[in-house]
Design a protein around this motif. Structure first.
Motif, short mmCIF file in Angstrom:
data_model
loop_
_atom_site.label_atom_id
_atom_site.label_comp_id
_atom_site.label_asym_id
_atom_site.label_seq_id
_atom_site.Cartn_x
_atom_site.Cartn_y
_atom_site.Cartn_z
N GLY A 16 0.87 -1.02 -0.21
CA GLY A 16 0.07 -0.15 -0.09
C GLY A 16 0.69 1.18 -0.12
N SER A 17 1.75 1.08 1.05
CA SER A 17 2.27 2.39 0.39
C SER A 17 3.89 3.06 -0.31
CB SER A 17 3.63 2.44 1.98
OG SER A 17 3.21 2.33 3.12
N HIS A 18 3.45 1.43 -0.58
CA HIS A 18 4.78 1.77 -2.00
C HIS A 18 3.42 2.27 -3.39
CE1 HIS A 18 6.44 0.47 -6.31
NE2 HIS A 18 7.57 0.41 -5.10
N LEU A 19 3.02 1.37 -2.92
CA LEU A 19 1.52 1.95 -4.31
C LEU A 19 1.36 3.45 -4.89
CD1 LEU A 19 -1.06 -0.97 -4.80
CD2 LEU A 19 1.14 0.38 -6.73
N SER A 20 0.83 4.04 -2.97
CA SER A 20 1.28 5.43 -3.35
C SER A 20 2.11 6.41 -3.03
CB SER A 20 0.03 5.68 -1.32
OG SER A 20 -0.35 4.93 -1.22
N VAL A 21 3.05 5.86 -3.00
CA VAL A 21 4.19 6.93 -3.57
C VAL A 21 4.56 6.70 -4.65
CG1 VAL A 21 6.74 6.92 -2.86
CG2 VAL A 21 5.15 6.38 -1.07
N VAL A 22 4.25 5.28 -5.49
CA VAL A 22 4.59 5.30 -6.93
C VAL A 22 3.40 6.79 -7.20
CG1 VAL A 22 3.58 4.21 -9.13
CG2 VAL A 22 5.53 3.15 -7.39
N SER A 23 2.17 6.10 -7.19
CA SER A 23 1.23 7.38 -7.67
C SER A 23 1.01 8.61 -7.22
CB SER A 23 -0.45 6.67 -7.67
OG SER A 23 -1.05 5.22 -6.97
N LEU A 24 1.63 8.78 -6.28
CA LEU A 24 2.05 10.20 -5.34
C LEU A 24 3.11 10.75 -7.46
CD1 LEU A 24 1.25 12.36 -4.67
CD2 LEU A 24 3.05 12.16 -2.92
N PHE A 25 4.06 10.18 -7.70
CA PHE A 25 5.14 10.69 -7.94
C PHE A 25 5.03 10.49 -9.64
CE2 PHE A 25 8.96 9.60 -10.54
CZ PHE A 25 9.63 10.99 -10.20
N TYR A 26 4.43 9.71 -10.16
CA TYR A 26 4.37 9.85 -11.59
C TYR A 26 2.67 9.68 -11.94
CZ TYR A 26 7.32 5.94 -12.01
OH TYR A 26 8.56 5.33 -12.52
N GLY A 27 1.59 10.56 -10.98
CA GLY A 27 0.66 11.03 -11.21
C GLY A 27 0.64 12.84 -11.46
N THR A 28 1.95 13.13 -10.81
CA THR A 28 2.01 14.76 -10.56
C THR A 28 2.77 14.98 -11.94
OG1 THR A 28 3.66 14.13 -9.00
CG2 THR A 28 1.89 15.19 -8.04
N ALA A 29 4.37 13.95 -11.82
CA ALA A 29 4.66 14.22 -12.93
C ALA A 29 3.80 14.15 -14.44
CB ALA A 29 6.39 12.95 -13.43
N VAL A 30 3.44 13.13 -14.64
CA VAL A 30 1.86 13.29 -15.81
C VAL A 30 1.29 14.60 -15.59
CG1 VAL A 30 0.12 11.61 -16.61
CG2 VAL A 30 2.49 10.36 -15.56
N GLY A 31 0.99 15.16 -14.56
CA GLY A 31 0.41 15.91 -14.92
C GLY A 31 0.86 17.17 -15.40
N VAL A 32 2.46 16.92 -14.95
CA VAL A 32 3.12 18.44 -15.09
C VAL A 32 2.55 18.14 -17.04
CG1 VAL A 32 5.17 19.88 -15.34
CG2 VAL A 32 4.10 18.80 -13.04
N TYR A 33 3.26 17.11 -17.60
CA TYR A 33 3.14 17.52 -18.91
C TYR A 33 1.82 17.04 -19.78
CZ TYR A 33 8.25 15.48 -18.40
OH TYR A 33 9.50 15.10 -18.26
N ILE A 34 1.25 16.58 -18.90
CA ILE A 34 -0.80 16.98 -19.72
C ILE A 34 -0.58 18.86 -19.81
CG2 ILE A 34 -2.37 16.75 -19.42
CD1 ILE A 34 -2.77 13.89 -18.11
#
Length: 316
Positions: A246-264
């Motif tokens: 759970g913790s790792h999935l949350s960190v992965v979602s936060l990192f990649y989610g924000t990065a993808v959000g920036v490029y979008i």
């Protein structure tokens, strides 16, 4: 193009998040607080892993390195912005900007690979528990760490060395203002008046390769993990497996989610200020939130964190 079209320069100008003088004190206080929380939180994670022998395992080895990477990435970007706000200085030398780009690319790339290594660790622990200690041995963990660092450094140096040659083969426009709070490679390329097709192809190719491969590894690992967990007969085993990830999935979602959000945001918006604000989300927010995510969702980490925290009053 003739030599007359090339701009002789020695510095860029970081415009920051806003040019409103009334907002500067608020931004300074906000980002100073975020920086201090990031440093303190990640230092506590590192101290907890070092001081508790129960956490001397591959998962926490990668976690402590992730925390160290978060500290380095935040230190690369935030202090310079705080100095610029406080001293009202926007200029940064070309060499300083080059160094900025190199360190940012190194630590962002290293965080990317560490998240993939942690996903692989969870995959082995859940899908091959009987062989876990054999597969995830200290030699493999060290090798994964060294390879992650080397690939990140090589990628950063490749882009930085091309920037180092930029005054020789690129024509910069007269406007050397970077609408950002740190030297971002894409923003610097936009300042050139020359044909940057090759530069953009290289940037997007390496970003896709070095970002896509680890992300694909993470997706594959969790596909196998979910498949194995669903086949578990007991609900207790399923809950334990999901809580471990759970913790790792949350960190992965936060990192990649924000990065993808920036490029979008960059693709759909022409506003440099909006893109700069979006960059805060992946340069600052994940690094600050990672310690809280792991401490809240991991009972072993909660117990280990109490030790260094309880020792703080004795030093005061």
């Amino acid at each position: 193009m003739g030599p007359r079209n090339k701009t002789v320069f020695s510095e860029f100008f970081l415009l920051g998040l806003t040019d409103d003088p009334e907002l500067q004190p608020l931004l300074f206080s906000l980002f100073l607080s975020m920086y201090l929380v990031t440093i303190l939180g990640n230092l506590l994670v590192i101290l907890a892993v070092i001081s508790d022998s129960h956490l001397h395992s591959p998962m926490y080895f990668f976690l402590s390195n992730l925390s160290f990477t978060d500290i380095c990435l935040s230190t690369t970007t935030i202090p310079k912005m705080l100095v610029n706000i406080q001293a009202q200085i926007q200029s940064i030398s070309y060499t300083g900007c080059l160094t900025h780009v190199c360190f940012v690319l190194t630590f962002v790339g290293l965080e990317n690979f560490l998240l993939a290594a942690m996903a692989y660790d969870h995959y082995v622990a859940i899908c091959h528990p009987l062989r876990y200690t054999v597969i995830m041995n200290p030699q493999l963990c060290g090798l994964l760490m060294v390879l992650s660092l080397l690939i990140s450094i090589v990628n950063a140096l490749l882009h930085s060395l091309k920037m180092l040659q930029a005054p020789l083969w690129l024509s910069f426009c007269k406007d050397l203002d970077i609408p950002h709070f740190f030297c971002e490679l894409g923003q610097i390329i936009k300042l050139t008046c020359s044909d940057t097709l090759i530069n953009n192809i290289l940037v997007y190719f390496l970003a896709s390769l070095l970002g896509g491969v680890p992300l694909s590894g993470i997706i594959f690992s969790y596909t196998q993990i979910f498949s194995s967990v669903l086949r578990m007969p007991s609900d207790g085993g399923k809950y334990k497996a999901f809580s471990t990830c759970g913790s790792h999935l949350s960190v992965v979602s936060l990192f990649y989610g924000t990065a993808v959000g920036v490029y979008i945001s960059s693709a759909v918006s022409d506003s440099s200020r909006k893109n700069t604000m979006a960059s805060v989300m992946y340069i600052m927010i994940p690094q600050m939130m990672n310690p809280f995510i792991y401490s809240q969702r991991n009972s072993d980490m909660q117990g280990a964190l109490k030790k260094p925290v309880c020792r703080i009053p004795s030093f005061l």
